[in-house]
Structure formats: C-alpha cells, structure tokens
Design a protein around this motif. Structure first.
Motif, PDB file in Angstrom:
ATOM      1  N   UNK A   4     -49.425 -36.104  23.057  1.00  0.00           N
ATOM      2  CA  UNK A   4     -49.206 -37.538  23.298  1.00  0.00           C
ATOM      3  C   UNK A   4     -48.566 -38.121  22.042  1.00  0.00           C
ATOM      4  N   UNK A   5     -47.426 -38.764  22.216  1.00  0.00           N
ATOM      5  CA  UNK A   5     -46.732 -39.377  21.089  1.00  0.00           C
ATOM      6  C   UNK A   5     -46.843 -40.892  21.252  1.00  0.00           C
ATOM      7  N   UNK A  38     -41.126 -36.117  17.290  1.00  0.00           N
ATOM      8  CA  UNK A  38     -41.059 -35.343  18.537  1.00  0.00           C
ATOM      9  C   UNK A  38     -40.537 -33.930  18.260  1.00  0.00           C
ATOM     10  N   UNK A  39     -39.515 -33.841  17.412  1.00  0.00           N
ATOM     11  CA  UNK A  39     -38.966 -32.519  17.101  1.00  0.00           C
ATOM     12  C   UNK A  39     -39.958 -31.650  16.342  1.00  0.00           C
ATOM     13  N   UNK A  40     -40.644 -32.271  15.383  1.00  0.00           N
ATOM     14  CA  UNK A  40     -41.649 -31.508  14.628  1.00  0.00           C
ATOM     15  C   UNK A  40     -42.741 -31.032  15.572  1.00  0.00           C
ATOM     16  N   UNK A  41     -43.125 -31.880  16.540  1.00  0.00           N
ATOM     17  CA  UNK A  41     -44.175 -31.514  17.495  1.00  0.00           C
ATOM     18  C   UNK A  41     -43.735 -30.310  18.321  1.00  0.00           C
ATOM     19  N   UNK A  50     -45.964 -36.558  26.198  1.00  0.00           N
ATOM     20  CA  UNK A  50     -46.220 -37.793  26.944  1.00  0.00           C
ATOM     21  C   UNK A  50     -46.034 -38.933  25.948  1.00  0.00           C
ATOM     22  N   UNK A  51     -44.994 -39.721  26.132  1.00  0.00           N
ATOM     23  CA  UNK A  51     -44.711 -40.830  25.221  1.00  0.00           C
ATOM     24  C   UNK A  51     -45.390 -42.084  25.735  1.00  0.00           C
ATOM     25  N   UNK A  52     -46.230 -42.673  24.902  1.00  0.00           N
ATOM     26  CA  UNK A  52     -46.838 -43.946  25.279  1.00  0.00           C
ATOM     27  C   UNK A  52     -45.911 -45.043  24.771  1.00  0.00           C
ATOM     28  N   UNK A  53     -45.384 -45.831  25.694  1.00  0.00           N
ATOM     29  CA  UNK A  53     -44.428 -46.876  25.327  1.00  0.00           C
ATOM     30  C   UNK A  53     -44.985 -48.227  25.754  1.00  0.00           C
ATOM     31  N   UNK A 104     -48.543 -39.927  15.843  1.00  0.00           N
ATOM     32  CA  UNK A 104     -47.905 -41.240  15.780  1.00  0.00           C
ATOM     33  C   UNK A 104     -46.392 -41.063  15.826  1.00  0.00           C
ATOM     34  N   UNK A 105     -45.757 -41.849  16.658  1.00  0.00           N
ATOM     35  CA  UNK A 105     -44.296 -41.755  16.764  1.00  0.00           C
ATOM     36  C   UNK A 105     -43.596 -42.416  15.600  1.00  0.00           C
ATOM     37  N   UNK A 106     -44.357 -43.007  14.675  1.00  0.00           N
ATOM     38  CA  UNK A 106     -43.722 -43.690  13.543  1.00  0.00           C
ATOM     39  C   UNK A 106     -44.081 -43.012  12.226  1.00  0.00           C
ATOM     40  N   UNK A 107     -44.368 -41.715  12.293  1.00  0.00           N
ATOM     41  CA  UNK A 107     -44.669 -40.986  11.055  1.00  0.00           C
ATOM     42  C   UNK A 107     -43.738 -39.782  10.957  1.00  0.00           C
ATOM     43  N   UNK A 108     -43.522 -39.325   9.724  1.00  0.00           N
ATOM     44  CA  UNK A 108     -42.773 -38.072   9.532  1.00  0.00           C
ATOM     45  C   UNK A 108     -43.759 -36.994   9.103  1.00  0.00           C
ATOM     46  N   UNK A 109     -43.632 -35.834   9.707  1.00  0.00           N
ATOM     47  CA  UNK A 109     -44.517 -34.709   9.412  1.00  0.00           C
ATOM     48  C   UNK A 109     -43.670 -33.531   8.969  1.00  0.00           C
ATOM     49  N   UNK A 110     -44.207 -32.689   8.078  1.00  0.00           N
ATOM     50  CA  UNK A 110     -43.453 -31.463   7.819  1.00  0.00           C
ATOM     51  C   UNK A 110     -43.894 -30.422   8.844  1.00  0.00           C
TER      52      UNK A 110
END
Ligand code: TTP
Length: 398
Positions: A4-5, A38-41, A50-53, A104-110
């Motif tokens: 879930x993003x 999303x790409x990192x996921x 599943x994008x919660x918008x 969270x869709x507003x974070x960057x992850x490695x």
C-alpha cells in the motif's frame, strides 16, 4: 508482497507548491516524487501496488495507470485525510488476506534497505538520527543479533533510542483487523498505533535504513532532488553549442537547448524544451523542468525550476524552489545565506521553522512574477501568483 502506497495527504507543509497539485506529483529529478517510492518498492519485492489517493488524485491516477514497473496498480480513495491508519483502512478491501507492506508515497528509500525490510517481515524501517526528539522514536530490544521494535513514542523529550520510525512497514496478515484505531492526541487515526499492536502480538524487526528522506517541507524537496540528481548518469542528447562546457553528471534531454558560453556543473538535469544561455552558469544539484528558460548571464545553483519557469538575464537563483511558470524579471537576486551564519528559517503553516540548512533561498508558488532588480531575502515564501515591483527588496512572505 502486496504494498500500500500512501498518497492521499494534503501536503499542507509543502504549500504553496501543493496548492494545486498533490505532493506525490512534485518533480524529483526526472519523475514525480511518488514514482521513486513505487520503483523502490517494486525492486524490493512489491508484487502489486495499491495507491491510496485523495487530495488532487487525478494526476496521480493518470501517471501510474493500471500498471507500473511491471506490477499491477489499483487505487483506493480516501475521502477525508483522517490519518495513515484510516488511509490503509480505505485500501483494506483491496488486500488479499496475507501480510502487507505500507510505504509513504512522499519519502525516498534506498532500494537495498527496503529489500531487507521486505525480507525481514514483520518489520519496521528505522533510521538513525541525531535529534530523535523531533520524530516518532522506536523502543528496541536486541535478541540473537537482531534488533526488534517493542513500541514507538511520538516526539519524546527523553528518546528511548536514536532509531526513528520511517513509516515503512511490513505488517503480518492479522494486522488487517487492527486498523480500526482510536484518534491520537493530534486527532488522527495513525499507523503507529497499529505498529504498537503488532509489536505486542509478534516479533517486529527494526530494520536500519542506510538512507531515507521524508519529503514534507519545501527544502526537503530540494534535498530529494539533490539525492536523485546525484544518481543520474551523464547523457547529452539536446542541442548543445560547441562553445558550451558541460562538466560531470549532466543530463541534457533531447529538445533542450544550451547556448554559447554556458557552463553546467553536475549533477544537473535539463529537461526537454528548456533553454539555457548564452553565458549562463548552472551549478549542481539543479533541475530545469520542461520548457524552463534561463537567460543570458544568469547563475542558478542547487535549485529546482519547475516546468515553464523563466529567469531573466543577469539574475542569481540559489538553493531555491521555483514553481511552474514562475517568471523572474531581469536582475532578480536571491539571498541564500544569513549574515549570522545561522540556519535559514522558513514559515511552515505560519510557524517560523529552521531548515537546518546554512544555505537556503526562496520558495515560489506557481506563476510568481518578480519585477526587474527584485531582491528576495533568504527563506522568503511567495504564494502562487504573487508579484513584486521593480527594484523591490522582499523581506517577508506574501
Ligand atoms: P503526512 O506527511 O503526515 O501528511 P501530508 O502528506 O498530508 O502532509 P502535511 O502534514 O504537510 O499536510 O503523511 C504521511 C504520508 O501519509 C504521506 O505519504 C501522505 C499519507 N497520508 C494519507 O495517505 N492519508 C492521510 O490521511 C494522511 C494524514 C497522510
């Protein structure tokens, strides 16, 4: 792993940049912010997103469509932004009865850290910081060489560890029944309460992330661009004058024009339709969006110029974020450093807030126009459509 993003938030701390667009669609290097998560996921093992918008959801749906990076995408609508647990609850009818990840869709992850998280389920992503008192902090316990989370506490005066909660989770299947939480002190339905329950009922690993960035405020958008522009590989496809000097990891997209005498030091991304020069100086990390124009003898350093932003001749823009179609009149100068060398402060939701940065310039909402020879003080925020008169020195937000 079904993932879930969360991308329904209003992004109020990012105003004015989110006045008319959702935070997940703000540009970070060559794609929207949420596309990075999303790409990192997907690289970490997401089999389905599943994008919660909610807030301004149309552009998000349009961008992601029904498939992204080879995995199916579905949407759940959260009508009122009542909190992160409420957001996941909005998606729960679309989850199968297995474990699920939430990001969270507003974070960057490695990607490496996120893969470790997915493999360690149930787990929470943690990040070591020097000032844990400003975050949700994990209680932890070491057993058999592994670190487990045993609980979480919001902004404690006396932090139990220096490991903070990144908001990246892999919950066990049973957690789908725990989403019905009560209101927190700040009046939201929060996933941290679901995490607390998960810690009580199972062994939740605290997976340390090597790199992570929560992108909530305008200077963090700049930091997100610094991170992702730094990963670009040099590629020069646009129309570049023989007398331009392009140094380091610079991408000039097809359809961009670089005129004579221009120096570009990477990392930098010049998107299609952007024009630079003659005799301009672009320093990293800088992104010029589609159709942006940087005129004669302009210097742009460590800045994000969104699509259609124009900076007229003999101007200086440093450490700043310019929204779409901003127009800086000739000779506009941005200050990005305080005389007392203290971190630059910016008003966020009406409160003066330290950016933690010695250098920070200005934030301009879409369509801001400055008159010629305008001076903009460090930390000034101009809301969408604001304008200045010729020769004005702007010391306060407007
Ligand atoms: P936040 O950053 O706490 O909230 P926000 O994005 O609305 O920003 P602001 O506080 O500036 O208004 O949210 C963390 C993540 O959760 C983010 O990806 C947005 C998402 N979210 C939802 O999807 N629904 C919600 O109800 C809330 C509060 C957040």
């Amino acid at each position: 792993m079904q993932t879930v993003l969360l991308a329904a938030g209003e992004g109020t701390r990012m105003r004015p940049l989110t006045a008319r667009r959702p935070k997940p669609m703000l540009p970070v290097a060559d794609r929207p912010l949420a596309a990075h998560a999303a790409e990192s996921a997907v690289s970490a093992g997401a089999s389905r997103l599943v994008l919660v918008v909610g807030y301004e959801s149309e552009p998000v749906r349009e961008y992601f469509g029904d498939e992204f990076a080879g995995v199916p995408v579905e949407y759940a609508e959260q009508t009122d932004q009542r909190g992160t647990a409420d957001a996941v609850r909005a998606a729960s009818s679309q989850l199968d009865d297995g474990p699920f990840a939430v990001l969270n869709g507003d974070a960057l992850y490695d990607e490496r850290s996120l893969s470790t998280l997915y493999d360690a389920a149930p787990a929470v992503g943690s990040y070591r910081v020097e000032n844990p008192e400003n975050y949700g902090v994990l209680y932890t316990e070491s057993r058999g060489g592994d670190t487990f989370a045993t609980g979480v506490i919001e902004k404690p005066a006396d932090p139990p560890s220096d490991l903070i909660n990144t908001g990246a989770y892999v919950f066990p299947a049973e957690a789908q029944a725990w989403l019905d939480v009560g209101e927190s002190e700040r009046g939201e339905l929060e996933l941290t309460d679901v995490l607390t329950r998960a810690c009580e009922e199972s062994d939740v690993r605290a997976v340390p992330f090597d790199r992570w960035l929560d992108v909530g405020r305008p200077w963090e958008l700049l930091e997100a661009n610094e991170w992702k522009l730094g990963e670009l590989e040099r590629e020069l496809l646009g129309d570049i004058h023989a007398d331009a000097d392009i140094r380091g990891s610079v991408v000039v997209e097809e359809g961009a024009e670089i005129d004579a005498g221009v120096v570009i030091e990477g990392p930098a991304l010049i998107r299609s339709g952007a024009t630079v020069g003659p005799n301009a100086y672009i320093r990293g990390a800088t992104m010029l969006g589609d159709g942006a124009k940087v005129g004669h003898a302009v210097e742009v350093k460590n800045s994000l110029l969104m699509a259609g932003a124009t900076v007229g001749h003999l101007s200086y823009v440093g450490d700043s974020v310019l929204g779409r179609d901003v127009n800086f009149g000739a000779g506009t100068n941005v200050a990005n450093l305080r005389h007392d060398d203290e971190p630059v402060r910016v008003r966020v939701k009406g409160e003066s807030t330290s950016t933690g940065r010695r250098k920070f310039g200005v934030v301009c909402g879409d369509g801001v126009k400055t008159g010629i020879d305008t001076n903009l003080n460090a930390g000034v925020v101009l809301s969408g459509g604001a304008s200045t008169t010729p020769g004005e020195s702007v010391l306060r937000d407007r």
